[in-house]
Design an enzyme around this catalytic site. Sequence first.
Site, short mmCIF file in Angstrom:
data_model
loop_
_atom_site.label_atom_id
_atom_site.label_comp_id
_atom_site.label_asym_id
_atom_site.label_seq_id
_atom_site.Cartn_x
_atom_site.Cartn_y
_atom_site.Cartn_z
N LEU A 52 -16.92 -9.37 -3.37
CA LEU A 52 -17.57 -8.12 -3.77
C LEU A 52 -17.15 -7.68 -5.16
O LEU A 52 -17.96 -7.10 -5.89
CB LEU A 52 -17.24 -7.03 -2.75
CG LEU A 52 -17.95 -7.14 -1.39
CD1 LEU A 52 -17.29 -6.23 -0.36
CD2 LEU A 52 -19.42 -6.79 -1.54
N TYR B 131 -5.32 -2.62 9.06
CA TYR B 131 -6.22 -2.47 7.92
C TYR B 131 -6.95 -1.13 8.01
O TYR B 131 -7.03 -0.38 7.03
CB TYR B 131 -7.22 -3.62 7.89
CG TYR B 131 -8.32 -3.47 6.87
CD1 TYR B 131 -8.08 -3.76 5.52
CD2 TYR B 131 -9.59 -3.04 7.25
CE1 TYR B 131 -9.10 -3.62 4.58
CE2 TYR B 131 -10.60 -2.90 6.31
CZ TYR B 131 -10.35 -3.19 4.98
OH TYR B 131 -11.35 -3.04 4.05
N LYS C 77 -6.62 2.18 5.35
CA LYS C 77 -7.76 2.77 4.64
C LYS C 77 -7.94 4.26 4.97
O LYS C 77 -8.43 5.02 4.15
CB LYS C 77 -9.04 1.99 4.99
CG LYS C 77 -9.09 0.58 4.43
CD LYS C 77 -9.10 0.57 2.91
CE LYS C 77 -9.33 -0.81 2.35
NZ LYS C 77 -9.40 -0.84 0.86
#
Length: 369
Positions: A50, A216, A220
């Site tokens: 990305l 994870y 975040k």
Amino acid sequence: MASKDLPPRTEAFFPTIFYKTQFCEKHAGLPLGLTLLSKVAIVTGSNVGLGFESARQLLALNLSHLILAVRSTEKGEQAASQLRAQFPHAKIEVWKLDMCSYSSIQEFAFRVDADLTRLDIALLNAGLVKPSYTVVKETGHEETVQVNYLSTVLLALLLIPSLCTKRPPGGQPGRLTMVNSGLSLVGKLPLNPKKPEQPILQSFDNKENFSSTSWYNNSKTLMHLFLWKLSEYLHADDVIVNIVDPGYVKGTEGVSKMPKLTAMMAKSFAALTGRTVQVGASTYVDAVAVKGKESHCCFLTSWRIHPFAPFLYTPKGKTLIEKLWQETLAELKFAKPEALLSAKSLRDAEAGHDGGFRDFIHPNVEDRE
């Protein structure tokens, strides 16, 4: 409305949220005539996936100067050579940046301050998915939280002065976007309910709390708390800051870092439901080049402003926001974060009196000991 002013999502089942954002919301496309001519952008973690695709899309909008900020300059140069062949009129550089090292982050920010006369966009894409518990020797923190939260916050704070000062007179505010995830909506803080006084960051350093399936997400979620509080310190007239979720994207390297069984399931699920890398990267471009002041300190997913993680809107959530903010400032005290966010300092810097910021940006190992 800003994310913090929206009502929290009330869906009890996360797949319901996933379905609505992944399939029901569509990209409206780029505004007619949008151009990044003469502008300068930094994209971290930009040699693959990305990050690379978003860099390519920014260059396709006539971006004049791109800095690929990567840990491996060799791999960065390989990526840069592909982009230079496709966009020969753009200036494309590769700068070293190790998100596991506070020193490397400070050195990078100092180079930005010293070498660039202009900076319009900073896209902080570098992130990490780890299947096992690993400690960063330099900092003593668990690696996923180090990269996805602490180091990203440090880099963001250190780039804010340059985004304020290195724009044309009367030009638009600089754009600072940090990549997040829809899974942050179900992230939790691994605090022991019997020890409410326990520091939040310390709880992430406890190996017994580690989970390969949720860590994870949890890392975040921390950025939601930080951004909520940041809105009280930073005005959109200075810098527009937001976080962006690209949705579930297939063909990225993040899956390779998952446990084998989880990776196999993720690949199968992505084949059925995942967006292409091109579509995922378009959410980044939307966040840094299309969205304006309305997106300041907001959580963007599927090209729209969405609420933060639901627990932030509760009384307990407000307490945790304040707690994490203070812990983060203490962890990064060597960079003098409160001074970096001072309204007077930002106004002085924009007026051209920014010499003092170099004292915060310049690497100083002794301050961290």
